[in-house]
Design a protein around this motif. Structure first.
Motif, PDB file in Angstrom:
ATOM      1  N   GLY A   1       0.813  -1.226   0.000  1.00 31.65           N
ATOM      2  CA  GLY A   1       0.000   0.000   0.000  1.00 31.65           C
ATOM      3  C   GLY A   1       0.835   1.259   0.000  1.00 31.65           C
ATOM      4  O   GLY A   1       0.369   2.328   0.405  1.00 31.65           O
ATOM      5  N   LEU A   2       2.092   1.172  -0.426  1.00 29.33           N
ATOM      6  CA  LEU A   2       2.972   2.339  -0.410  1.00 29.33           C
ATOM      7  C   LEU A   2       3.189   2.919  -1.812  1.00 29.33           C
ATOM      8  O   LEU A   2       3.979   3.836  -1.996  1.00 29.33           O
ATOM      9  N   ALA A   3       2.525   2.350  -2.771  1.00 30.46           N
ATOM     10  CA  ALA A   3       2.492   2.913  -4.131  1.00 30.46           C
ATOM     11  C   ALA A   3       1.153   2.489  -4.719  1.00 30.46           C
ATOM     12  O   ALA A   3       0.537   1.525  -4.244  1.00 30.46           O
ATOM     13  N   SER A   4       0.694   3.225  -5.722  1.00 34.96           N
ATOM     14  CA  SER A   4      -0.638   2.908  -6.255  1.00 34.96           C
ATOM     15  C   SER A   4      -0.544   1.972  -7.450  1.00 34.96           C
ATOM     16  O   SER A   4       0.495   1.875  -8.111  1.00 34.96           O
ATOM     17  N   GLU A   5      -1.647   1.303  -7.716  1.00 35.13           N
ATOM     18  CA  GLU A   5      -1.754   0.429  -8.890  1.00 35.13           C
ATOM     19  C   GLU A   5      -1.423   1.227 -10.152  1.00 35.13           C
ATOM     20  O   GLU A   5      -0.849   0.710 -11.098  1.00 35.13           O
ATOM     21  N   LYS A   6      -1.827   2.510 -10.117  1.00 36.64           N
ATOM     22  CA  LYS A   6      -1.635   3.369 -11.279  1.00 36.64           C
ATOM     23  C   LYS A   6      -0.143   3.506 -11.608  1.00 36.64           C
ATOM     24  O   LYS A   6       0.286   3.382 -12.744  1.00 36.64           O
ATOM     25  N   GLU A   7       0.642   3.687 -10.532  1.00 36.85           N
ATOM     26  CA  GLU A   7       2.097   3.781 -10.728  1.00 36.85           C
ATOM     27  C   GLU A   7       2.642   2.495 -11.335  1.00 36.85           C
ATOM     28  O   GLU A   7       3.515   2.516 -12.190  1.00 36.85           O
ATOM     29  N   LEU A   8       2.081   1.383 -10.885  1.00 36.74           N
ATOM     30  CA  LEU A   8       2.545   0.094 -11.353  1.00 36.74           C
ATOM     31  C   LEU A   8       2.298  -0.033 -12.875  1.00 36.74           C
ATOM     32  O   LEU A   8       3.126  -0.588 -13.592  1.00 36.74           O
TER      33      LEU A   8
END
Ligand SMILES: C[S@@+](CC[C@H](N)C(=O)[O-])C[C@H]1O[C@@H](n2cnc3c(N)ncnc32)[C@H](O)[C@@H]1O
Length: 376
Positions: free
Chosen positions: A367-374
């Motif tokens: 939960g420290l980065a978003s799916e969008k970033e991925l």
């Protein structure tokens, strides 16, 4: 009785450590029945003691210590009771240590039922003190069709032992029928007397108290599924019988590939000199900084994991042990998870994880980065 004088010049720290190590090694080779023999003169009421009285001090004070010593306690030189044999002091020169180990422990006296003499160092007697924990374990050990087990009210590993003679009596039970785990959560396993394994808010499964448990209560005695070493784990897991392998594998939430090492990384207990895997103990989640409410200790002599309540615990509470990493960063480095115990540890940040080499996928997982970033 004259007080016994011990020459401190003789009992150097090194000599003492060496004597203790040798005696411990002898003790670890005693069979449970030899232990029982040594305890044969114990007065009857002790054997009925309940688990909360296990961790008493040698003076008979039944308070529960925080480090709950389950191992044998060896005492050099004489406590305040008479011995049945020989001189107890001697003039010896430093560096000329003379060990004599008795073939069997000798009970010291009826008034000290838990103390036996196990040998001498330079003619000074060396005593072994049986804690309540040891007596408890000795009195609970039974030969059963599944081998030597602890099958009274206490839970036990439900697997048959690897002793081939066991199978003469019983074919091994099928793991899915016998084992707590996903898909089998509703079965009434014996350990439900104190706790059950069910879904935890931390993700995955956890152990939860089913009744109010008082401090010091032994809640789990479990034989290991597998004892091995880091280097041998792969071979030993693959060589396990089918049902054992099934239970080992059930500790993994992942897919077809890499389950041996994934289970190892998440579930192995360092037992000192080796590692161990347990079907039930492995379901206990971790809590930091004294927030753990359960202590655990492996009894090498009987090859059993013993878990005890560290404080009074209310029914319904999740049971936590301390995995012993020391900080949430070490937990991540050693076991690969971000601690969410809420026990006062510092929650790891994105920066922490990046510094430790975590990739984007890993950051998303915690939960420290978003799916969008991925997606980028
Ligand atoms: C020995 S297993 C404990 C049982 C596990 N929850 C299960 O479902 O089988 C260790 C794993 O449980 C999870 N876990 C244990 N303690 C945790 C904690 N304090 N915070 C977050 N996850 C935890 C982590 O995924 C860790 O790798």
């Amino acid at each position: 009785m004259e007080p016994i004088k011990i020459k401190t010049t003789v009992l150097t720290a090194d000599a003492l450590a060496k004597a203790m190590a040798e005696m411990q090694s002898i003790l670890s080779q005693l069979t449970p029945s030899e232990y029982k023999d040594a305890l044969a003169i114990q007065s009857g009421d002790d054997s009925d003691r309940s688990a909360q009285n296990l961790f008493s001090d040698p003076g008979g004070n039944d308070s529960v210590s925080s480090d709950q010593n389950l191992t044998t306690t060896t005492t050099l030189a004489c406590p305040s009771h008479p011995t049945t044999d020989g001189p107890t002091t001697t003039e010896t020169k430093p560096g000329q240590n003379n060990y004599h180990i008795l073939p069997h422990p000798v009970p010291v006296s009826k008034s000290e039922p838990r103390t036996v003499k196990i040998g001498t160092l330079n003619s000074i007697p060396i005593y072994h003190y049986f804690s309540h924990a040891e007596q408890f374990l000795a009195s609970q050990e039974y030969a059963t069709p599944f081998g030597k087990r602890f099958l009274l009210d206490e839970p036990d590993s439900l697997l048959p032992s690897d002793d081939p003679s066991d199978r003469v009596f019983h074919p091994p039970p099928h793991s899915e029928e016998w084992w707590p785990g996903p898909g089998n959560a509703n079965r009434d396993f014996r350990f439900k007397r104190y706790f059950e394994i069910r879904k935890s808010g931390l993700g995955g499964l956890g152990a939860f108290a089913t009744v109010d448990i008082e401090m010091g209560r032994v809640i789990l005695l479990e034989r290991p599924l597998l004892l091995t070493t880091h280097g041998r784990v792969e071979d030993d897991v693959l060589a396990m019988r089918q049902e054992g392998k099934g239970i080992y594998r059930s500790l993994d939430g992942g897919g077809e590939v890499g389950w041996v090492s994934r289970v190892k990384d998440r579930n192995c207990f360092d037992l000192g000199g080796g590692i161990g895997f347990f079907g039930i103990a492995s379901r206990f989640n971790h809590a930091c900084r004294g927030a753990a409410n359960v202590n655990y200790k492996y009894d090498h002599h009987r090859q059993v994991m013993v878990m005890t309540a560290r404080r009074d615990i209310e029914a319904g509470t999740e049971l936590f042990i301390d995995y012993g990493a020391g900080s949430s960063a070490c937990l991540y480095a050693m076991y690969g998870f971000v601690c969410r115990c809420g026990g006062g540890c510092r929650r790891l940040t994105r920066r922490d994880l990046e510094a430790m080499g975590a990739g984007l996928k890993e950051l998303v997982k915690w939960g420290l980065a978003s799916e969008k970033e991925l997606a980028w």
